[in-house]
Design a protein around this motif. Structure first.
Motif, PDB file in Angstrom:
ATOM      1  N   LEU A   9       0.700  -1.249  -0.196  1.00  0.00           N
ATOM      2  CA  LEU A   9       0.208  -0.037  -0.092  1.00  0.00           C
ATOM      3  C   LEU A   9       0.907   1.297   0.082  1.00  0.00           C
ATOM      4  O   LEU A   9       0.391   2.242  -0.630  1.00  0.00           O
ATOM      5  CB  LEU A   9      -0.956  -0.147   1.366  1.00  0.00           C
ATOM      6  N   LEU A  59       1.943   1.641  -3.300  1.00  0.00           N
ATOM      7  CA  LEU A  59       0.830   2.076  -4.280  1.00  0.00           C
ATOM      8  C   LEU A  59       0.600   3.505  -4.222  1.00  0.00           C
ATOM      9  O   LEU A  59       0.432   4.243  -5.106  1.00  0.00           O
ATOM     10  CB  LEU A  59      -0.500   1.251  -3.955  1.00  0.00           C
ATOM     11  N   ARG A 104       3.265   5.766  -5.693  1.00  0.00           N
ATOM     12  CA  ARG A 104       3.095   5.523  -7.045  1.00  0.00           C
ATOM     13  C   ARG A 104       1.831   6.714  -7.701  1.00  0.00           C
ATOM     14  O   ARG A 104       1.974   7.271  -8.558  1.00  0.00           O
ATOM     15  CB  ARG A 104       2.743   4.148  -7.714  1.00  0.00           C
ATOM     16  N   LEU A 105       0.750   6.226  -6.840  1.00  0.00           N
ATOM     17  CA  LEU A 105      -0.267   7.362  -7.386  1.00  0.00           C
ATOM     18  C   LEU A 105      -0.022   8.750  -7.287  1.00  0.00           C
ATOM     19  O   LEU A 105      -0.498   9.716  -8.112  1.00  0.00           O
ATOM     20  CB  LEU A 105      -1.424   6.886  -6.406  1.00  0.00           C
ATOM     21  N   ARG A 157       2.177   9.955 -10.020  1.00  0.00           N
ATOM     22  CA  ARG A 157       1.411  10.268 -11.157  1.00  0.00           C
ATOM     23  C   ARG A 157       0.059  11.079 -11.039  1.00  0.00           C
ATOM     24  O   ARG A 157      -0.634  11.060 -12.002  1.00  0.00           O
ATOM     25  CB  ARG A 157       0.850   8.771 -11.643  1.00  0.00           C
ATOM     26  N   GLU A 196      -2.161  11.344  -9.225  1.00  0.00           N
ATOM     27  CA  GLU A 196      -3.740  10.678  -8.823  1.00  0.00           C
ATOM     28  C   GLU A 196      -4.100  11.261  -7.493  1.00  0.00           C
ATOM     29  O   GLU A 196      -5.124  11.597  -7.236  1.00  0.00           O
ATOM     30  CB  GLU A 196      -3.871   9.183  -9.034  1.00  0.00           C
ATOM     31  N   ASP A 256      -9.455   6.289  -2.574  1.00  0.00           N
ATOM     32  CA  ASP A 256      -8.717   5.042  -2.799  1.00  0.00           C
ATOM     33  C   ASP A 256      -9.138   3.956  -1.823  1.00  0.00           C
ATOM     34  O   ASP A 256      -9.419   2.694  -2.404  1.00  0.00           O
ATOM     35  CB  ASP A 256      -7.475   5.356  -2.478  1.00  0.00           C
ATOM     36  N   LEU A 314     -12.473   3.383  -1.745  1.00  0.00           N
ATOM     37  CA  LEU A 314     -13.680   2.603  -2.502  1.00  0.00           C
ATOM     38  C   LEU A 314     -13.024   1.341  -3.259  1.00  0.00           C
ATOM     39  O   LEU A 314     -13.696   0.210  -3.458  1.00  0.00           O
ATOM     40  CB  LEU A 314     -14.232   3.482  -3.365  1.00  0.00           C
ATOM     41  N   VAL A 315     -11.818   1.641  -3.801  1.00  0.00           N
ATOM     42  CA  VAL A 315     -11.301   0.724  -4.798  1.00  0.00           C
ATOM     43  C   VAL A 315     -10.759  -0.515  -3.888  1.00  0.00           C
ATOM     44  O   VAL A 315     -10.887  -1.772  -4.266  1.00  0.00           O
ATOM     45  CB  VAL A 315     -10.050   1.353  -5.636  1.00  0.00           C
ATOM     46  N   LYS A 357     -15.075  15.154 -11.679  1.00  0.00           N
ATOM     47  CA  LYS A 357     -15.321  14.251 -12.808  1.00  0.00           C
ATOM     48  C   LYS A 357     -16.599  14.379 -13.448  1.00  0.00           C
ATOM     49  O   LYS A 357     -16.956  13.984 -14.514  1.00  0.00           O
ATOM     50  CB  LYS A 357     -15.117  12.685 -12.574  1.00  0.00           C
ATOM     51  N   PHE A 406      -8.842  12.743 -21.324  1.00  0.00           N
ATOM     52  CA  PHE A 406      -9.822  11.855 -20.613  1.00  0.00           C
ATOM     53  C   PHE A 406     -11.323  12.218 -20.751  1.00  0.00           C
ATOM     54  O   PHE A 406     -12.028  11.447 -21.060  1.00  0.00           O
ATOM     55  CB  PHE A 406      -9.440  12.368 -18.763  1.00  0.00           C
TER      56      PHE A 406
END
Lengths: 544, 258
Positions: free
Chosen positions: A35, A38, A41-42, A45, A47, A116, A118-119, A381, A537
């Motif tokens: 984690l 992760l 990395r997010l 990038r 995110e 995150d 939620l994922v 979004k 996107f």
């Protein structure tokens, strides 16, 4: 060399000793490092853009700002020849205050808005592992902020009378201990909240916690005034052993609360994450009478203007990110309001300095805050809806944005102020002051509209902008102080001068607003990708 | 069909003050393919999330593969594969990275994991896109990644919430065949969908939830006989008062004409 050191550090950190330590704390080491990688990395990038601890640039900028500010304070205090214990306690207090505000905000941001989560909610990750990984960036904040706040003051302390040679080490050690305590306290506090506050209400309560911390900073000096009295009336009446016993009991209660808070944070967090993310008020949305809205639409850009007016009015109280940012400004606003209420007896035309001289300029600070953050939102979004707007609609939408801000934040407060002040200063003086203030506030609005970087609430929140806000606010305060001084010495000397300046500023505000609205429409089109075609996107969403 | 894998007993669940599941009870056997039907807002997704250990029931008892929920949610999550309704993914990860993350969190051995990822990506025709970020994937491609992530650790129970949404015809057919094949191997599949003819074809048993109540439980044939209807769609319409759909359509059209 740097890469080699990083590899070595990584090997040590991820070795068997750390794994045993994590296991002892109920954390699954394999999942923990998965984690941590992760989340890293997010963030790399882009995110994860809302967490200070994961943004190197934001952390460094903020650390440099604190470093310069606190270094200056430290040097001034050394020249003031304070006693060493007092000097030491001042910096520990400052460290505790800064870190508490920062860490509570970061913990809230990490735990109460865990998209995150939620994922990951259906993955076999236990609460302790997830929260440990999620909050590990708090350590990074400590590593940047504690030295920034304390390195120069710790070294400068050597020049104080009676300072031992090891004072800098003692100072830094204590500062890190205070920082760690604040981090644990912030986590434990949210552990308690997650345990006892219903998940759908957690976002609201989290916002209040941040606000309470900021408010407490303003009221802290008042508390210090009463402290000696409490001490003399209560503590001195006690026998010494009882005082020690009470202190030990208090320490035990605090430690137990922190441990229990941390435990409750980790127990079933993953079961609550879905409810926390989707949590909201169950109260139905209010609808305003259509007659008022149609009047507004007539003034500010027809139906697209009306859409903007209603959209912002509805989103402002519901957009979590926006409220969190603006809430930090509320204590300052309350403080200034109290100051102005206390000075209401002195008219700005009385040739004495009045707190009301500042009134028009508060709008500058307020619009700076609002316009800096209004483009960003958690619901970014949903911005695809604006791609479907016909040509020209965004221009009129921009007029609606202005309409809402001008009516809601300029006209209404000035009408209230007029009703309040007219009986005290007389209708004539009040009308001139309000007209002047309206012109200045409108000018600030016209200027700060240029800070809006897209359609409101349609861009992903970014941490880097938020942490530049405090230095920018301080700089803006200096500019405003200069404007207030000029205004006091050159404008509020005669009614005629005020009227003339009002006319000039009013005209400038009108011209500036026209130009800013053209720019706003253009920037909205640009950020939506209608001009540049950058919004890959969004287009792909529509095509598929 | 074998022993019970899901025991859902007298479950009540509320979002704030709104109770969305009212004392629902059912048991699912190993190897069954169960269709979970109901109108929007009926409580299907909530039911799946409770079985997946994502939400805790307010009242009642739930156990999955013998593990009580929510107490042993971690053990339950090791045994299930879940495809959520909304395609929530880490957009900046590539398809390969996302699948690796999912498999590693389920403790799948690395060599096995890589083989499975390769196979599954090839089957879903995603091999050439595996190194592209998920933000650039189409809706159907994302759905395939979610399904792949749910299958990687070879779960006993697979929860599919609208799995065909966004998939092309070939992928849809493949998923239907996959469901049948997995069920033949003894996996239990809970399949929530609005596509009734697919449910009728692939499911051994149908549960219909309406307004938080379980109003029907049985095979499609059994329900058709019981309600004197010829198709599952007609059964659904009858049981969920969807006969009112036609007047609603007329009302929308008349509204558009004003």
């Amino acid at each position: 060399m740097k890469a080699m050191l990083n590899r070595l550090l990584r090997r040590i950190l991820r070795g068997p000793f750390t794994a045993r330590l994590l296991k002892a704390c109920g954390v699954n080491p394999v999942h923990y490092w998965l984690l941590v990688d992760l989340f890293g990395r997010l963030s790399e990038r882009n995110e994860f853009m809302t967490q200070l601890g994961r943004s190197g640039i934001a952390l460094k900028t903020m650390a440099w700002f604190y470093f310069v500010f606190l270094s200056a304070v430290g040097i001034i205090l050394v020249f003031a020849r304070l006693s060493l214990p007092f000097y030491f306690s001042i910096f520990l207090g400052i460290t505790a205050m800064f870190l508490l505000a920062l860490l509570i905000s970061e913990t809230n941001n990490s735990l109460v808005n865990p998209e995150d989560g939620l994922v990951l909610a259906h993955q076999p990750i236990d609460g302790a592992t997830y929260t440990a990984a999620k909050l590990s960036h708090l350590v990074r904040i400590l590593l940047y902020v504690v030295p920034a706040l304390n390195v120069v003051p710790a070294l400068a302390g050597l020049w104080l009378p009676g300072a031992p040679w090891f004072y800098p080490f003692l100072h830094m050690g204590a500062a890190f201990a205070v920082g760690l305590l604040m981090a644990l306290f912030s986590c434990a506090l949210f552990g308690w909240l997650i345990r006892f506050v219903p998940a759908p209400r957690l976002k609201t309560v989290g916002k209040w916690m941040e606000l309470i911390v900021w408010m407490s900073f303003i009221w802290l000096p008042q508390g210090f005034r009463f402290l000696p009295r409490i001490r003399s009336s209560v503590l001195l009446a006690m026998p010494g052993w009882l005082e020690v016993l009470l202190a030990v009991l208090a320490a035990v209660v605090i430690v137990a609360s922190v441990i229990m808070g941390l435990r409750s944070l980790s127990v079933d967090y993953m079961l609550r994450v879905s409810s926390i993310v989707h949590g909201s008020s169950s109260a139905p949305g209010r609808s305003r009478p259509p007659r008022k809205a149609s009047t507004v639409s007539g003034w500010f850009g027809g139906q697209p203007g009306r859409a903007a007016f209603k959209f912002i009015l509805q989103m402002m109280p519901r957009e979590w990110h926006f409220i969190r940012q603006v809430a930090a400004f509320v204590p300052l606003l309350i403080f200034i309001s109290i100051w102005m209420a206390q000075g209401v007896g002195v008219s700005p035309f009385s040739r004495h300095f009045s707190s009301w001289h500042v009134f028009p300029h508060i709008f500058g600070l307020m619009f700076y805050m609002i316009c800096s953050v209004i483009s960003y939102g958690n619901n970014y979004k949903g911005s695809w809806i604006f791609l479907l707007a016909p040509a020209g609609a965004l221009k009129r939408f921009a007029h609606g944005v202005f309409g809402l801000l001008w009516i809601g934040f300029v006209v209404v407060p000035h009408l209230i102020a007029f009703a309040f002040l007219a009986s005290l200063w007389g209708v004539g003086s009040t009308a001139v002051f309000i007209a002047y203030s309206l012109a200045v506030a409108s000018f600030y609005l016209g200027l700060t509209l240029r800070l809006i970087e897209g359609v409101p609430f349609t861009r992903q929140p970014q941490v880097s902008g938020n942490y530049m806000m405090l230095p920018m606010l301080l700089a803006a305060s200096v500019v405003i102080a200069g404007a207030v001084a000029l205004q006091y010495f050159f404008v509020f000397r005669s009614i005629l001068a005020v009227l003339a300046v009002t006319a000039v500023i009013g005209t400038a505000a009108w011209l500036l607003t026209r130009s800013s609205l053209r720019r706003l429409a253009e920037i909205m089109r640009f950020t939506l990708g209608l001009v540049s075609g950058e919004s890959k996107f969004l287009y792909q969403e529509i095509i598929t | 069909m074998g022993s019970c894998i899901v025991d859902f007993s007298q479950v009540v669940f509320s979002y704030g003050a709104a109770e969305v599941l009212h004392e629902i009870s059912f048991k699912l056997k190993r190897g069954e393919v169960i269709g979970l039907l109901g109108p929007n807002g009926a409580g299907k997704t909530t039911t799946l999330k409770i079985i997946a250990g994502v939400l805790a029931p307010g009242r009642g008892r739930v156990s999955v593969a013998g593990f009580p929920l929510p107490e042993q949610a971690i053990n339950v999550k090791q045994h299930i594969g879940y495809v959520p309704e909304a395609a929530v993914l880490f957009e900046s990860l590539t398809g390969q990275e996302f699948l690796e993350l999912s498999g590693r969190l389920h403790d799948v051995e690395e060599a096995v994991l890589q083989t499975r990822i390769e196979n599954i990506l090839e089957s879903f025709d995603l091999t050439s896109n595996r190194l592209r970020r998920l933000e650039s994937y189409s809706k159907g491609m994302r759905q395939k990644v979610l399904i792949a992530a749910a299958l990687l650790h070879n779960p006993d129970l697979i929860l599919l919430d609208e799995p065909l949404a966004g998939l092309d015809v070939n992928a849809g057919i493949m998923i239907k065949d996959l469901i049948a094949a997995l069920a033949a191997e003894g996996r239990t599949i809970v399949y929530s969908s609005h596509v009734l003819d697919v449910v009728e074809k692939v499911c051994h048993r149908v549960l219909i939830i309406h307004n938080g109540h379980l109003i029907a439980d049985g095979s499609a044939e059994h329900l058709k006989v019981k309600t004197h209807q010829s198709t599952l769609e007609e059964v659904f319409r009858k049981l969920t008062d969807s006969d009112r759909v036609d007047p609603a359509v007329a009302h929308i059209l008349s509204g558009l004409r004003t």
